[in-house]
Design an enzyme around this catalytic site. Structure first.
Site, PDB file in Angstrom:
ATOM      1  N   CYS A 112      28.738  39.332  13.945  1.00  0.00           N
ATOM      2  CA  CYS A 112      28.727  40.792  13.904  1.00  0.00           C
ATOM      3  C   CYS A 112      28.728  41.228  15.361  1.00  0.00           C
ATOM      4  O   CYS A 112      27.847  40.831  16.126  1.00  0.00           O
ATOM      5  CB  CYS A 112      27.462  41.296  13.201  1.00  0.00           C
ATOM      6  N   LYS A 147      10.602   2.950   3.456  1.00  0.00           N
ATOM      7  CA  LYS A 147      10.749   4.402   3.379  1.00  0.00           C
ATOM      8  C   LYS A 147      11.500   4.804   2.112  1.00  0.00           C
ATOM      9  O   LYS A 147      12.516   4.204   1.781  1.00  0.00           O
ATOM     10  CB  LYS A 147      11.530   4.915   4.603  1.00  0.00           C
ATOM     11  N   ASP A 188       1.198  10.257   3.925  1.00  0.00           N
ATOM     12  CA  ASP A 188       1.854  11.110   4.911  1.00  0.00           C
ATOM     13  C   ASP A 188       0.827  12.041   5.535  1.00  0.00           C
ATOM     14  O   ASP A 188       0.752  13.221   5.203  1.00  0.00           O
ATOM     15  CB  ASP A 188       2.973  11.897   4.231  1.00  0.00           C
ATOM     16  N   CYS A 190      24.825  46.269   9.072  1.00  0.00           N
ATOM     17  CA  CYS A 190      25.320  47.513   9.665  1.00  0.00           C
ATOM     18  C   CYS A 190      26.693  47.907   9.129  1.00  0.00           C
ATOM     19  O   CYS A 190      27.191  48.989   9.440  1.00  0.00           O
ATOM     20  CB  CYS A 190      25.368  47.389  11.190  1.00  0.00           C
ATOM     21  N   CYS A 196      23.580  46.843  15.860  1.00  0.00           N
ATOM     22  CA  CYS A 196      23.236  46.371  14.521  1.00  0.00           C
ATOM     23  C   CYS A 196      21.728  46.114  14.417  1.00  0.00           C
ATOM     24  O   CYS A 196      21.161  45.393  15.245  1.00  0.00           O
ATOM     25  CB  CYS A 196      24.015  45.085  14.232  1.00  0.00           C
ATOM     26  N   GLU A 198       0.847  -1.198   0.000  1.00  0.00           N
ATOM     27  CA  GLU A 198       0.000   0.000   0.000  1.00  0.00           C
ATOM     28  C   GLU A 198       0.881   1.246   0.000  1.00  0.00           C
ATOM     29  O   GLU A 198       1.953   1.229   0.588  1.00  0.00           O
ATOM     30  CB  GLU A 198      -0.849   0.048   1.288  1.00  0.00           C
ATOM     31  N   TYR A 230      -8.405   7.782   3.730  1.00  0.00           N
ATOM     32  CA  TYR A 230      -8.397   6.419   3.209  1.00  0.00           C
ATOM     33  C   TYR A 230      -8.349   5.454   4.386  1.00  0.00           C
ATOM     34  O   TYR A 230      -7.562   5.645   5.312  1.00  0.00           O
ATOM     35  CB  TYR A 230      -7.161   6.153   2.339  1.00  0.00           C
ATOM     36  N   LYS A 234       2.219   4.566   1.521  1.00  0.00           N
ATOM     37  CA  LYS A 234       2.237   5.059   2.897  1.00  0.00           C
ATOM     38  C   LYS A 234       1.901   6.540   2.886  1.00  0.00           C
ATOM     39  O   LYS A 234       2.726   7.373   2.528  1.00  0.00           O
ATOM     40  CB  LYS A 234       3.604   4.829   3.549  1.00  0.00           C
ATOM     41  N   CYS A 275      29.447  43.109   8.017  1.00  0.00           N
ATOM     42  CA  CYS A 275      28.048  42.759   8.248  1.00  0.00           C
ATOM     43  C   CYS A 275      27.185  43.382   7.150  1.00  0.00           C
ATOM     44  O   CYS A 275      27.256  44.589   6.932  1.00  0.00           O
ATOM     45  CB  CYS A 275      27.603  43.276   9.614  1.00  0.00           C
TER      46      CYS A 275
HETATM   47  S1  IVH Z   1      -0.815   0.424   8.905  1.00  0.00           S
HETATM   48  C1  IVH Z   1      -0.107  -1.383  13.000  1.00  0.00           C
HETATM   49  N1  IVH Z   1      -1.047   1.446   6.474  1.00  0.00           N
HETATM   50  O1  IVH Z   1       2.155   5.256   9.047  1.00  0.00           O
HETATM   51  C2  IVH Z   1      -0.066  -0.859  11.615  1.00  0.00           C
HETATM   52  N2  IVH Z   1      -0.172   2.824   8.202  1.00  0.00           N
HETATM   53  O2  IVH Z   1       4.634   4.821  10.518  1.00  0.00           O
HETATM   54  C3  IVH Z   1      -0.584   0.502  11.565  1.00  0.00           C
HETATM   55  N3  IVH Z   1       0.349   5.099   7.498  1.00  0.00           N
HETATM   56  O3  IVH Z   1       0.762   5.596  12.238  1.00  0.00           O
HETATM   57  C4  IVH Z   1      -0.357   1.238  10.374  1.00  0.00           C
HETATM   58  N4  IVH Z   1      -0.266   4.866   5.400  1.00  0.00           N
HETATM   59  O4  IVH Z   1      -0.359   6.876  10.330  1.00  0.00           O
HETATM   60  C5  IVH Z   1      -0.659   1.654   7.751  1.00  0.00           C
HETATM   61  N5  IVH Z   1      -1.331   2.244   4.311  1.00  0.00           N
HETATM   62  C6  IVH Z   1      -0.966   2.436   5.573  1.00  0.00           C
HETATM   63  C7  IVH Z   1      -0.465   3.685   6.008  1.00  0.00           C
HETATM   64  C8  IVH Z   1      -0.068   3.828   7.341  1.00  0.00           C
HETATM   65  C9  IVH Z   1       0.221   5.692   6.309  1.00  0.00           C
HETATM   66  C10 IVH Z   1       0.895   5.752   8.710  1.00  0.00           C
HETATM   67  C11 IVH Z   1       0.048   5.577   9.943  1.00  0.00           C
HETATM   68  C12 IVH Z   1       0.972   5.021  10.989  1.00  0.00           C
HETATM   69  C13 IVH Z   1       2.314   5.370  10.436  1.00  0.00           C
HETATM   70  C14 IVH Z   1       3.371   4.420  10.939  1.00  0.00           C
END
Ligand code: IVH
Length: 684
Positions: free
Chosen positions: A438, A326, A126, A423, A443, A122, A235, A124, A420
């Site tokens: 400075c 990440k 932000d 001044c 100043c 999935e 989502y 991730k 600077c």
């Molecule tokens: S699952 C126990 N799925 O990432 C598992 N988290 O670094 C719980 N997040 O606090 C998280 N997209 O806010 C999951 N598709 C996704 C996500 C996701 C973003 C965030 C979530 C979590 C943080 C952890």
């Protein structure tokens, strides 16, 4: 055949239908008003609809549903958000930074269960994790993650988010569990973020640094109508059923089910049967990351089979059955237009890059710090160069270095100015110091920086007194030092350029309100070297009022937990300085609250008697949040490491505090060890 109107059952049915129609119509007007900013009815017409709905609900109280607009709290909601203890703790995720980490994870978990493991990948998102509690198919509570165990009740705010269903689509054949918690991410799409910052800018309000902060700020509004105006999206990614049977036995099937009952589920989610395909998925998501319309910072990989998940279990911090992949920080190239030098409140001269604006890591970057003269020399970046730019820790813009192949002919290394830029006084670099200063106390750039710091968020938090305004007031002779802020009046401000009567009134009101901020913030605002907010709080609590601190000796100050000899010397010298005394006299004369509660910290917690020093950035806690968690269990947070320190908590990019801890033999905790300590208490 319609029954006669006198038949009470028909009456009820008609009223029920009318109430539903009214709710839908009101919801549409709300959206037009709060979200689209284009209302299509007058306030009076809107009020008439609300009145009719209230009357219907009064006649049939069983028609009142929690999501009815009549049940919404009015303008000002509660001053704080009530705590919510999650049914099932909201854990974090462990990280993988490359394919090798991903493969190592899959090998680790494969040993925990018999049979093959399938995965779901999935994006991730932000944003912020949210927990939605549904009882009998209705949203009854929404809570933030908080520290994972206890979050905050933000139901009224979440109820304004269009994509969070208030009622689930259940049928007799496919009922929903009686009690179910759905988790997912609340986020702000990039377009909405840009529009919000445009509006904030036009209104002279603070801009949000990124969509995540904007989403968090929007969700934690006291007034839910503000949240409603912020175009948040959602989502779902998980369901915890605590009462009833699970509607599916795999994660993928669960997501399909969630979608069927009305939750939005990210369309880029896929199921895989081998880890190599998962790695390809992560690479694919990364390639798309800037065309999704919302920020993501990685991919999440989860075990699909729910029975396997249960067998794998979780640690205190994170489930074993999931991992966050990440993405490395994004890099872009752009042209370095110039190198400027800014003067800070202590006179420190910091070089910074002026860049051809470039969109990197989710926002447009135009300036980036170059830290100090040596750093510029080491990187050898020159005005005119094409340079590589990225966000350090995905937040702070950083110039990585020049692209030498694109260097203009005959370019020369940049040299640090001798004077600077504000001044014209000399910039002095002493002995082996990294920074040039400075040294002219008059100043004006230093004055501006000192006043801006005093008025800033970390100190007196005076809304509307930002750098531009302060510079204008200093240039006009209205401000020389922070003490003069309290002599600003509407009459003195209005003659200035770009200063409408309303802004002047607001500013004077904000200044007056800041008088009650209390001693710790005043001390912080003085900008005494080494004396940050944590130390200021400790000193304020220990002494309770300004005069007692001013009279304290270095030895007495050192006796305070968390105050070492260096800070104590610095505080003592600051109170001896005539310039600071003048400022403090003005503040006292203006009637500022120069006292602090000397209440002892919480007692009886597992961390009582332990002192912590925080350094670097933790993955999922800000420094304030970490400090709050420590203090909630009776521990103390101090600003400097000594032999008395119990633990140093070190996140990414730790500072010299880590080295100091190591040299003194103070135990160092990383983010995971810190989470374990919070969950289980100290071992001894
Ligand atoms: S699952 C126990 N799925 O990432 C598992 N988290 O670094 C719980 N997040 O606090 C998280 N997209 O806010 C999951 N598709 C996704 C996500 C996701 C973003 C965030 C979530 C979590 C943080 C952890």
């Amino acid at each position: 055949m319609p029954a006669p109107a006198s038949d009470p059952s028909t009456d009820r049915r008609a009223d029920e239908q009318r109430a539903a129609a009214l709710r839908a119509e009101i919801a549409e007007h709300d959206e037009r008003y709060y979200v689209l900013d284009e209302p299509s009815v007058s306030d009076a017409e809107y009020d008439a609809l609300m009145r009719e709905l209230r009357e219907l609900e009064a006649r049939h109280p069983d028609l009142v549903v929690p999501e009815s607009p009549t049940q919404r709290p009015g303008g000002a909601a509660a001053a704080t958000f009530a705590p919510v203890v999650h049914d099932v703790a909201m854990r974090s995720l462990d990280n993988a930074f490359d394919d090798a980490d991903l493969v190592a994870w899959s090998e680790r978990i494969a040993k925990l269960v018999p049979g093959p493991v399938a995965y779901v990948g999935e994006p991730k998102l932000d944003g912020l994790a949210i927990s939605l509690l549904y009882v009998d198919g209705r949203l009854v509570r929404a809570a933030t993650r908080g520290d994972g165990v206890t979050g905050e009740d933000v139901t009224a705010n979440v109820a304004t988010i269009a994509s969070v269903p208030a009622v689930l689509k259940a049928t007799k054949a496919a009922p929903v569990p009686a009690r179910m918690e759905v988790r997912g991410e609340i986020f702000m799409p990039l377009e909405a973020f840009a529009a919000l910052n445009r509006r904030q800018g036009e209104a002279g309000d603070r801009l949000f640094a990124n969509p995540r902060n904007a989403a968090a700020g929007s969700l934690r509004q006291k007034d839910a109508t503000v949240t409603a105006s912020r175009a948040l999206d959602f989502y779902a990614y998980q369901a915890e059923v605590t009462d009833g049977t699970l509607p599916a036995d795999s994660h993928h099937a669960m997501l399909t089910w969630l979608q069927r009952v009305g939750f939005p589920v990210n369309p880029h989610i896929e199921r895989f049967t081998d880890i190599a395909a998962v790695a390809e998925f992560c690479a694919r998501v990364e390639a798309q990351r800037h065309s999704l319309g919302y920020d993501i910072d990685g991919a999440v990989v989860k075990v699909d089979d729910l029975a396997q998940r249960a067998e794998m279990g979780s640690t205190a911090r994170a489930p074993r059955w999931a991992i966050a992949f990440k993405f490395p920080p994004e890099e872009k190239t752009t042209v370095l237009r110039d190198i400027g030098v800014s003067i800070g409140r202590t006179g420190r001269a910091t070089p910074y890059a002026v860049l051809e604006p470039v969109f990197v890591g989710g926002s447009t970057v135009e300036f980036a710090t170059l830290h100090n003269p040596d750093e510029v020399a080491r990187k050898d970046v020159r005005p005119g160069d094409t340079v590589t730019v990225r966000k350090a820790g995905d937040v702070i813009p950083e110039v990585v270095g020049p692209v030498l192949a694109k260097r203009p002919k005959r370019s020369k290394p940049w040299t640090f100015p001798a004077e600077c830029p504000s001044c014209g006084g000399p910039l002095v670099r002493l002995g082996d110091e990294a920074d040039a200063h400075c040294v002219n106390v008059e100043c004006s750039a230093q004055r501006v920086a000192r006043i801006v710091y005093f008025a800033g968020r970390g100190a007196m938090d005076i809304e509307g007194l930002g750098e531009e305004r302060v510079r204008q007031f200093v240039d006009a002779g209205l401000l020389v030092d922070p003490g003069d802020i309290y002599a600003l009046t509407v009459e003195r401000l209005v003659p200035l350029e770009r200063m409408a009567a309303k802004s002047a009134e607001n500013l004077v009101a904000a200044v007056a309100a800041s008088k009650a901020q209390g001693l710790a913030r005043v001390l912080t605002g003085l900008g005494v070297r080494h004396f940050g907010p944590t130390a200021a709080q400790a000193v304020a609590r220990a002494y309770g009022d300004l005069d007692r601190i001013a009279a304290a000796s270095v030895e007495e100050l050192t006796a305070i937990e968390g105050i070492g000899p260096v800070i104590a010397e610095s505080i003592h010298a600051a109170f001896a300085s005539p310039a600071n005394r003048r400022v403090l006299d003005k503040l006292r004369a203006a009637g500022l609250d120069l006292t602090a509660p000397t209440a002892p910290a919480a007692t009886g917690g597992a961390l009582e008697g332990r002192t912590f020093v925080l350094t670097g950035t933790l993955d999922d806690l800000t420094r304030d949040e970490a400090a709050a968690l420590i203090e909630a269990q009776g521990g103390k947070v101090t600003g400097s490491v000594s032999k008395k320190t119990s633990y140093v908590v070190a996140g990414a990019s730790p500072g010299s505090k880590l080295t100091k801890a190591e040299s003194l033999g103070v135990p160092v905790l990383d983010g995971d060890a810190f989470a374990r300590l919070l969950a289980h208490g100290p071992e001894d």
